[in-house]
Design a protein around this motif. Structure first.
Motif, PDB file in Angstrom:
ATOM      1  N   PRO A  37       0.629  -1.583  -0.260  1.00  0.00           N
ATOM      2  CA  PRO A  37      -0.509   0.100  -0.089  1.00  0.00           C
ATOM      3  C   PRO A  37       1.217   1.266  -0.126  1.00  0.00           C
ATOM      4  O   PRO A  37       1.669   1.166   0.765  1.00  0.00           O
ATOM      5  N   GLU A  38      -0.086   2.107  -0.465  1.00  0.00           N
ATOM      6  CA  GLU A  38       1.034   3.413  -0.232  1.00  0.00           C
ATOM      7  C   GLU A  38       0.229   4.724   0.378  1.00  0.00           C
ATOM      8  O   GLU A  38      -0.743   4.271   0.849  1.00  0.00           O
ATOM      9  N   TYR A  39       1.003   5.387   1.245  1.00  0.00           N
ATOM     10  CA  TYR A  39       0.880   6.186   2.172  1.00  0.00           C
ATOM     11  C   TYR A  39       1.200   7.464   1.908  1.00  0.00           C
ATOM     12  O   TYR A  39       2.489   7.605   1.095  1.00  0.00           O
ATOM     13  N   ASP A  40       0.289   8.533   2.124  1.00  0.00           N
ATOM     14  CA  ASP A  40       0.650  10.146   1.439  1.00  0.00           C
ATOM     15  C   ASP A  40       0.842  10.022   2.557  1.00  0.00           C
ATOM     16  O   ASP A  40       0.144  11.006   3.785  1.00  0.00           O
ATOM     17  N   LEU A  41       2.574  10.786   2.425  1.00  0.00           N
ATOM     18  CA  LEU A  41       2.962  11.292   3.396  1.00  0.00           C
ATOM     19  C   LEU A  41       3.507  12.637   3.268  1.00  0.00           C
ATOM     20  O   LEU A  41       4.319  13.499   4.219  1.00  0.00           O
ATOM     21  N   ASP A  42       2.680  13.217   2.293  1.00  0.00           N
ATOM     22  CA  ASP A  42       3.272  14.866   2.601  1.00  0.00           C
ATOM     23  C   ASP A  42       3.106  15.652   3.571  1.00  0.00           C
ATOM     24  O   ASP A  42       3.227  16.727   3.598  1.00  0.00           O
ATOM     25  N   ALA A  43       1.458  15.318   3.613  1.00  0.00           N
ATOM     26  CA  ALA A  43       0.936  16.543   4.518  1.00  0.00           C
ATOM     27  C   ALA A  43       1.239  15.948   5.856  1.00  0.00           C
ATOM     28  O   ALA A  43       0.479  16.586   6.983  1.00  0.00           O
ATOM     29  N   ALA A  44       1.879  15.014   6.335  1.00  0.00           N
ATOM     30  CA  ALA A  44       2.068  14.236   7.879  1.00  0.00           C
ATOM     31  C   ALA A  44       2.883  15.389   8.575  1.00  0.00           C
ATOM     32  O   ALA A  44       3.303  16.598   8.040  1.00  0.00           O
ATOM     33  N   THR A  45       2.664  15.498   9.528  1.00  0.00           N
ATOM     34  CA  THR A  45       3.889  16.404  10.566  1.00  0.00           C
ATOM     35  C   THR A  45       4.894  15.615  11.167  1.00  0.00           C
ATOM     36  O   THR A  45       4.325  14.516  11.679  1.00  0.00           O
ATOM     37  N   TRP A  46       6.035  16.084  11.184  1.00  0.00           N
ATOM     38  CA  TRP A  46       7.164  15.727  11.279  1.00  0.00           C
ATOM     39  C   TRP A  46       7.652  15.611  12.411  1.00  0.00           C
ATOM     40  O   TRP A  46       7.774  16.917  13.000  1.00  0.00           O
ATOM     41  N   HIS A  47       8.085  14.787  13.331  1.00  0.00           N
ATOM     42  CA  HIS A  47       8.767  15.279  14.647  1.00  0.00           C
ATOM     43  C   HIS A  47       9.918  14.888  14.650  1.00  0.00           C
ATOM     44  O   HIS A  47       9.922  13.651  14.999  1.00  0.00           O
ATOM     45  N   ARG A  48      11.171  16.022  15.236  1.00  0.00           N
ATOM     46  CA  ARG A  48      12.469  15.166  15.724  1.00  0.00           C
ATOM     47  C   ARG A  48      12.719  15.250  17.512  1.00  0.00           C
ATOM     48  O   ARG A  48      11.998  15.617  17.795  1.00  0.00           O
ATOM     49  N   SER A  49      13.892  13.921  17.491  1.00  0.00           N
ATOM     50  CA  SER A  49      13.812  13.618  18.993  1.00  0.00           C
ATOM     51  C   SER A  49      14.159  15.116  19.439  1.00  0.00           C
ATOM     52  O   SER A  49      14.573  15.742  18.777  1.00  0.00           O
ATOM     53  N   SER A  50      14.065  14.841  20.917  1.00  0.00           N
ATOM     54  CA  SER A  50      14.547  16.079  21.541  1.00  0.00           C
ATOM     55  C   SER A  50      15.812  16.766  21.720  1.00  0.00           C
ATOM     56  O   SER A  50      15.848  17.301  22.093  1.00  0.00           O
ATOM     57  N   TYR A  51      16.080  15.132  21.712  1.00  0.00           N
ATOM     58  CA  TYR A  51      17.806  14.894  22.280  1.00  0.00           C
ATOM     59  C   TYR A  51      18.652  14.614  20.726  1.00  0.00           C
ATOM     60  O   TYR A  51      19.815  14.754  20.979  1.00  0.00           O
ATOM     61  N   SER A  52      18.221  15.440  19.513  1.00  0.00           N
ATOM     62  CA  SER A  52      18.495  15.841  18.758  1.00  0.00           C
ATOM     63  C   SER A  52      19.261  17.097  18.668  1.00  0.00           C
ATOM     64  O   SER A  52      18.246  17.833  18.890  1.00  0.00           O
ATOM     65  N   GLY A  53      20.698  18.005  18.352  1.00  0.00           N
ATOM     66  CA  GLY A  53      21.111  19.062  18.108  1.00  0.00           C
ATOM     67  C   GLY A  53      20.315  19.197  16.971  1.00  0.00           C
ATOM     68  O   GLY A  53      20.276  19.169  15.913  1.00  0.00           O
ATOM     69  N   GLY A  54      20.779  21.118  17.069  1.00  0.00           N
ATOM     70  CA  GLY A  54      20.552  22.132  15.718  1.00  0.00           C
ATOM     71  C   GLY A  54      22.035  22.130  14.611  1.00  0.00           C
ATOM     72  O   GLY A  54      21.787  22.747  14.107  1.00  0.00           O
ATOM     73  N   ASP A  55      22.588  20.612  15.141  1.00  0.00           N
ATOM     74  CA  ASP A  55      24.161  20.999  14.051  1.00  0.00           C
ATOM     75  C   ASP A  55      23.722  20.484  12.418  1.00  0.00           C
ATOM     76  O   ASP A  55      24.726  20.710  12.197  1.00  0.00           O
ATOM     77  N   GLY A  56      22.460  20.150  12.372  1.00  0.00           N
ATOM     78  CA  GLY A  56      22.381  19.376  11.185  1.00  0.00           C
ATOM     79  C   GLY A  56      22.745  18.431  10.739  1.00  0.00           C
ATOM     80  O   GLY A  56      22.926  17.608  10.011  1.00  0.00           O
ATOM     81  N   GLY A  57      23.231  17.381  12.106  1.00  0.00           N
ATOM     82  CA  GLY A  57      23.815  15.847  12.273  1.00  0.00           C
ATOM     83  C   GLY A  57      22.968  15.017  11.838  1.00  0.00           C
ATOM     84  O   GLY A  57      21.427  15.675  11.078  1.00  0.00           O
ATOM     85  N   ASN A  58      22.979  13.495  12.119  1.00  0.00           N
ATOM     86  CA  ASN A  58      21.933  12.180  11.618  1.00  0.00           C
ATOM     87  C   ASN A  58      20.863  12.348  12.931  1.00  0.00           C
ATOM     88  O   ASN A  58      21.008  12.142  14.113  1.00  0.00           O
ATOM     89  N   CYS A  59      19.444  12.937  11.989  1.00  0.00           N
ATOM     90  CA  CYS A  59      18.330  13.098  13.051  1.00  0.00           C
ATOM     91  C   CYS A  59      17.637  11.602  12.517  1.00  0.00           C
ATOM     92  O   CYS A  59      17.291  12.145  11.007  1.00  0.00           O
ATOM     93  N   LEU A  60      16.768  10.993  12.725  1.00  0.00           N
ATOM     94  CA  LEU A  60      15.884  10.341  11.995  1.00  0.00           C
ATOM     95  C   LEU A  60      14.523  11.683  13.028  1.00  0.00           C
ATOM     96  O   LEU A  60      14.402  12.121  14.059  1.00  0.00           O
ATOM     97  N   GLU A  61      12.982  11.828  12.161  1.00  0.00           N
ATOM     98  CA  GLU A  61      11.695  12.488  12.357  1.00  0.00           C
ATOM     99  C   GLU A  61      10.869  11.127  11.429  1.00  0.00           C
ATOM    100  O   GLU A  61      11.017   9.707  11.563  1.00  0.00           O
ATOM    101  N   VAL A  62       9.483  11.238  13.049  1.00  0.00           N
ATOM    102  CA  VAL A  62       8.660   9.855  12.821  1.00  0.00           C
ATOM    103  C   VAL A  62       7.199  10.996  13.041  1.00  0.00           C
ATOM    104  O   VAL A  62       7.599  12.008  12.843  1.00  0.00           O
TER     105      VAL A  62
END
Length: 67
Positions: A5-30
């Motif tokens: 199945p395909e899911y439309d993720l374009d309108a999703a609200t993505w969240h980055r971990s509060s442990y992620s730094g602001g330096d643009g490093g390796n971060c995941l979003e969910v």
């Protein structure tokens, strides 16, 4: 053959971990916009592919890494 199945993720609200730094490093979003699924993407390539996990599998992963 089962189709994926395909899911439309374009309108999703993505969240980055509060442990992620602001330096643009390796971060995941969910996004929690899907009750039984957890899409995950690389924050550096927001228009790239996303991995989609069943919510129960994602919860088990989080529990395992918290130990």
């Amino acid at each position: 053959m089962r189709s994926i199945p395909e899911y439309d993720l374009d309108a999703a609200t993505w969240h980055r971990s509060s442990y992620s730094g602001g330096d643009g490093g390796n971060c995941l979003e969910v996004t929690h916009d899907f009750p039984t699924l957890v899409p995950v993407r690389d924050s550096k390539t927001p228009h790239g592919p996303a991995l989609i996990f069943p919510a129960s599998v994602w919860a088990a992963f989080l529990n395992a890494v918290r130990i």
